[in-house]
Scaffold this motif. Structure first.
Motif, mmCIF file in Angstrom:
data_model
loop_
_atom_site.group_PDB
_atom_site.id
_atom_site.type_symbol
_atom_site.label_atom_id
_atom_site.label_comp_id
_atom_site.label_asym_id
_atom_site.label_seq_id
_atom_site.Cartn_x
_atom_site.Cartn_y
_atom_site.Cartn_z
ATOM 1 N N PHE A 14 0.939 -1.246 0.082
ATOM 2 C CA PHE A 14 0.080 0.013 -0.046
ATOM 3 C C PHE A 14 0.668 1.346 -0.055
ATOM 4 C CE2 PHE A 14 -3.675 2.484 1.305
ATOM 5 C CZ PHE A 14 -4.628 2.014 0.695
ATOM 6 N N ILE A 15 2.034 1.061 0.457
ATOM 7 C CA ILE A 15 2.966 2.474 0.512
ATOM 8 C C ILE A 15 4.081 2.468 -0.581
ATOM 9 C CG2 ILE A 15 2.449 2.779 2.966
ATOM 10 C CD1 ILE A 15 5.313 1.563 3.656
ATOM 11 N N ALA A 16 3.881 1.663 -1.515
ATOM 12 C CA ALA A 16 4.730 1.292 -2.790
ATOM 13 C C ALA A 16 5.256 2.713 -3.317
ATOM 14 C CB ALA A 16 4.093 0.628 -3.937
ATOM 15 N N ASP A 17 4.283 3.967 -3.310
ATOM 16 C CA ASP A 17 4.752 5.215 -3.862
ATOM 17 C C ASP A 17 5.960 5.764 -3.147
ATOM 18 O OD1 ASP A 17 3.016 5.281 -5.823
ATOM 19 O OD2 ASP A 17 1.738 7.039 -4.714
ATOM 20 N N PHE A 18 6.137 5.307 -1.944
ATOM 21 C CA PHE A 18 7.301 6.033 -1.024
ATOM 22 C C PHE A 18 8.646 5.486 -1.280
ATOM 23 C CE2 PHE A 18 3.863 7.332 1.350
ATOM 24 C CZ PHE A 18 3.825 8.421 1.917
ATOM 25 N N LYS A 19 8.689 4.284 -2.081
ATOM 26 C CA LYS A 19 9.907 3.541 -2.428
ATOM 27 C C LYS A 19 10.606 4.451 -3.493
ATOM 28 C CE LYS A 19 8.832 -1.466 -2.076
ATOM 29 N NZ LYS A 19 8.687 -2.599 -2.828
ATOM 30 N N LYS A 20 9.878 5.396 -3.893
ATOM 31 C CA LYS A 20 10.550 6.506 -4.947
ATOM 32 C C LYS A 20 10.782 7.712 -4.051
ATOM 33 C CE LYS A 20 8.407 4.676 -9.351
ATOM 34 N NZ LYS A 20 7.703 5.154 -10.397
ATOM 35 N N GLY A 21 10.567 7.832 -2.822
ATOM 36 C CA GLY A 21 11.110 8.836 -1.891
ATOM 37 C C GLY A 21 9.693 9.517 -1.687
ATOM 38 N N TYR A 22 9.906 10.622 -0.388
ATOM 39 C CA TYR A 22 8.946 11.216 0.268
ATOM 40 C C TYR A 22 8.484 12.282 -0.815
ATOM 41 C CZ TYR A 22 10.970 9.667 4.784
ATOM 42 O OH TYR A 22 11.582 8.915 5.688
ATOM 43 N N VAL A 23 9.342 12.879 -1.364
ATOM 44 C CA VAL A 23 8.925 14.005 -2.628
ATOM 45 C C VAL A 23 8.025 13.376 -3.841
ATOM 46 C CG1 VAL A 23 9.534 15.725 -4.277
ATOM 47 C CG2 VAL A 23 10.797 15.592 -1.855
ATOM 48 N N TYR A 24 8.422 12.149 -4.204
ATOM 49 C CA TYR A 24 7.599 11.617 -5.214
ATOM 50 C C TYR A 24 6.104 11.466 -4.714
ATOM 51 C CZ TYR A 24 5.876 8.071 -8.504
ATOM 52 O OH TYR A 24 4.967 7.305 -9.363
ATOM 53 N N PHE A 25 5.852 10.903 -3.535
ATOM 54 C CA PHE A 25 4.468 10.751 -2.881
ATOM 55 C C PHE A 25 3.954 12.282 -2.797
ATOM 56 C CE2 PHE A 25 1.714 11.449 0.534
ATOM 57 C CZ PHE A 25 0.756 10.592 0.787
ATOM 58 N N LEU A 26 4.558 13.164 -2.392
ATOM 59 C CA LEU A 26 3.900 14.375 -2.169
ATOM 60 C C LEU A 26 3.652 15.114 -3.574
ATOM 61 C CD1 LEU A 26 6.389 15.753 0.719
ATOM 62 C CD2 LEU A 26 4.201 15.494 0.996
ATOM 63 N N ASN A 27 4.531 14.880 -4.492
ATOM 64 C CA ASN A 27 4.280 15.383 -5.874
ATOM 65 C C ASN A 27 2.935 14.723 -6.521
ATOM 66 O OD1 ASN A 27 6.139 17.367 -6.207
ATOM 67 N ND2 ASN A 27 7.791 15.668 -6.946
ATOM 68 N N ASN A 28 2.797 13.620 -6.033
ATOM 69 C CA ASN A 28 1.783 13.072 -6.567
ATOM 70 C C ASN A 28 0.343 13.462 -5.912
ATOM 71 O OD1 ASN A 28 2.894 11.201 -8.483
ATOM 72 N ND2 ASN A 28 2.887 9.387 -7.009
ATOM 73 N N PHE A 29 0.299 13.568 -4.738
ATOM 74 C CA PHE A 29 -0.689 14.337 -4.091
ATOM 75 C C PHE A 29 -0.922 15.706 -4.399
ATOM 76 C CE2 PHE A 29 -3.076 16.145 -0.849
ATOM 77 C CZ PHE A 29 -3.817 14.983 -0.093
ATOM 78 N N GLN A 30 0.211 16.526 -4.984
ATOM 79 C CA GLN A 30 0.117 17.810 -5.369
ATOM 80 C C GLN A 30 -0.668 17.678 -6.605
ATOM 81 O OE1 GLN A 30 0.214 20.827 -4.245
ATOM 82 N NE2 GLN A 30 2.178 21.404 -4.255
ATOM 83 N N ASN A 31 -0.273 16.763 -7.373
ATOM 84 C CA ASN A 31 -1.019 16.677 -8.879
ATOM 85 C C ASN A 31 -2.493 16.703 -8.832
ATOM 86 O OD1 ASN A 31 1.336 16.782 -10.152
ATOM 87 N ND2 ASN A 31 1.742 14.581 -10.244
ATOM 88 N N ILE A 32 -2.942 15.766 -7.569
ATOM 89 C CA ILE A 32 -4.362 15.455 -7.184
ATOM 90 C C ILE A 32 -4.952 16.935 -7.175
ATOM 91 C CG2 ILE A 32 -6.065 14.688 -5.603
ATOM 92 C CD1 ILE A 32 -4.402 12.238 -5.448
ATOM 93 N N VAL A 33 -4.493 17.813 -6.367
ATOM 94 C CA VAL A 33 -4.832 18.979 -5.663
ATOM 95 C C VAL A 33 -4.657 20.253 -7.099
ATOM 96 C CG1 VAL A 33 -4.445 20.958 -4.626
ATOM 97 C CG2 VAL A 33 -4.037 18.733 -3.566
ATOM 98 N N GLY A 34 -3.692 19.930 -7.861
ATOM 99 C CA GLY A 34 -3.687 20.872 -8.958
ATOM 100 C C GLY A 34 -4.744 20.601 -9.971
#
Length: 493
Positions: A14-34
């Motif tokens: 479930f937390i596979a996104d974080f394998k690419k780093g904290y910022v990768y996850f945050l950018n994905n969340f930012q894309n949802i917001v944007g």
């Protein structure tokens, strides 16, 4: 958290996104917001707008808050900022200093945990309220309600927050944080350090994580973590939302940075962020106490300036001036000089006056400061003449951090109030960029001509690259180069 997610395999998937780093996850969340913001800006019918009117203000506020928080965390996760914070907070975690990378990792791991934990607590509640508002309101357009708002936007954001919650749960286990409610309450956490612990993001993906012994091993250091000191410091920096930051400004002074962001990722990158060093600003501000004179002209003959300086050092009028008088004079000069810079840039780029504020907004405070500093040095102005600490020497300096601080003030007082929603108009930015690119091509042709017209001996004595480097400021203009650096992607020089 429900028990079925206790299993390591399920959690790790479930937390596979974080394998690419904290910022990768945050950018994905930012894309949802944007994407959500873009949808609200351009994808709604008039009927849709009426249906979300009861909670539109809450929706806009929550999206804006999420976006700002993510940008702030990404900025703080930058290696140079994070390393500096670890160095600063070391003594608050450990009673004596040791060169130990594992201890550094421990501090960094906990600082990141706290940043993400506060983000989860503050953000999840807002998105849950949005979900409830959409579900409880009567919609004539069920497709808009279920897919346009819930399934495609709000629920994916909540799923991301659930992933973050699982990550934080595993981080809290590694940090041996005893409070079972740490992911739902703001009460600061108290981690325990183990010499044999691994405090890196990769450690949350270890299988059978929960099977590891939770108690300290006999050979662990037992170093005391000064929790209360970190709590007091960290709460101030991380927990504050934007409303409390504004209140804090009134009581403790202004922030030493500006995040002049737009709504979207393309107008919210590093070009729209600017800061100054507070300690250096304070040191430069103290120069006004020993000031003899200021260079506050917009261009003058050097002999006249020298005579003016000599006169000012013996003038009764100058001697009677207080530090406050000098500082006010310098602030007034800076405001006039910034307007001078604006006009020169617009004239050089041949931009229409109506594009002034949106152009400056996208130029950004950092590049504007670089241009202002170049002009100050070229015009030979903006210098403070002050007596040194020994009372004998006279120093002459442009107070760079002081100028930066007032660029931020200028942005807050002049640029941002005048730019309006045009700052979020991508078509307008592209039009401005095209005009600047045309100007770049025009000046580049003149640069080539200047090179061709050089004496053959000069061209024979140096490489082409060396000559361009030496003459570029003169041929293209130092301020123009800064503008081109910001807007032109494929430059010849």
């Amino acid at each position: 958290m429900s028990q079925e997610f206790r299993g390591d395999d399920h959690e790790i998937q479930f937390i596979a996104d974080f394998k690419k780093g904290y910022v990768y996850f945050l950018n994905n969340f930012q894309n949802i917001v944007g994407s959500f913001l873009q949808f609200l800006s351009t994808g709604l019918t008039e009927a849709n707008k009426r249906e979300i009117l009861p909670f539109r203000k809450t929706l806009d506020q929550e999206l804006d808050k999420s976006q700002k928080k993510i940008k702030e965390i990404i900025f703080n996760l930058d290696e140079k900022h994070l390393f500096a914070q670890v160095r600063k907070d070391y003594s608050r975690y450990f009673s004596r200093h040791m060169e130990d990378t594992n201890r550094d990792d421990f501090i960094q791991f906990h600082l990141i945990f706290e940043m993400l934990r506060y983000f989860l607590i503050e953000t999840k509640e807002g998105w849950e309220k949005l979900k409830a508002a959409v579900q409880s309101n009567q919609f004539a357009d069920l497709e808009f309600q279920n897919n346009g708002l819930l399934n495609y936007r709000i629920l994916p954001a909540l799923e991301k927050l659930f992933q973050l919650e699982i990550l934080l749960k595993r981080m809290s286990f590694i940090l041996q944080i005893d409070n079972p409610n740490c992911l739902t309450e703001f009460k600061p956490t108290k981690p325990k350090y183990r010499d044999k612990g691994t405090y890196r993001l990769s450690s949350v993906f270890e299988e059978s994580l929960y099977d590891k012994p939770k108690e300290l091993d006999p050979e662990d250091s037992g170093i005391e973590y000064k929790a209360d000191e970190v709590i007091n410091s960290h709460q101030e920096k991380v927990k504050d939302n934007w409303k409390t930051i504004k209140q804090k400004n009134k009581t403790e002074g202004e922030l030493n940075y500006i995040q002049a962001y737009g709504k979207y990722t393309w107008n919210s990158d590093q070009h729209y962020f600017f800061r100054y060093e507070l300690d250096k600003y304070i040191a430069e501000k103290s120069l006004f106490k020993n000031a003899i004179s200021l260079d506050s002209h917009l261009g003058a003959d050097e002999q006249v300036l020298r005579s003016e300086l000599i006169r000012s050092m013996t003038s009764l009028e100058k001697k009677s001036k207080s530090a406050e008088d000098f500082e006010l004079e310098y602030q007034t000069f800076l405001k006039q000089f910034f307007t001078f810079c604006e006009n020169i840039i617009l004239m050089n780029m041949m931009l229409p006056t109506q594009f002034k504020y949106v152009f400056l907004f996208h130029l950004g405070p950092s590049h504007f400061y670089m241009i202002a500093k170049k002009f100050l040095m070229e015009v030979n102005t903006g210098y403070i003449h002050a007596r040194g600490n020994d009372g004998k020497k006279v120093i002459r300096v442009i107070p760079s951090e002081y100028v930066k601080k007032h660029v931020i003030d200028y942005w807050n007082e002049v640029i941002l109030p005048n730019v309006g929603e045009e700052k979020n108009n991508l078509a307008l930015l592209k039009k401005i960029t095209e005009m600047i690119e045309e100007k770049y091509k025009e000046i580049s042709r003149l640069v080539i001509k200047n090179y061709d017209d050089l004496d053959p001996e000069i061209k024979a004595s140096k490489t082409r690259e060396t000559i361009f480097r030496e003459y570029m400021n003169e041929w293209m203009g130092a301020a123009n180069l800064i503008v081109f650096k910001r807007f032109v992607k494929n430059k010849s020089y």
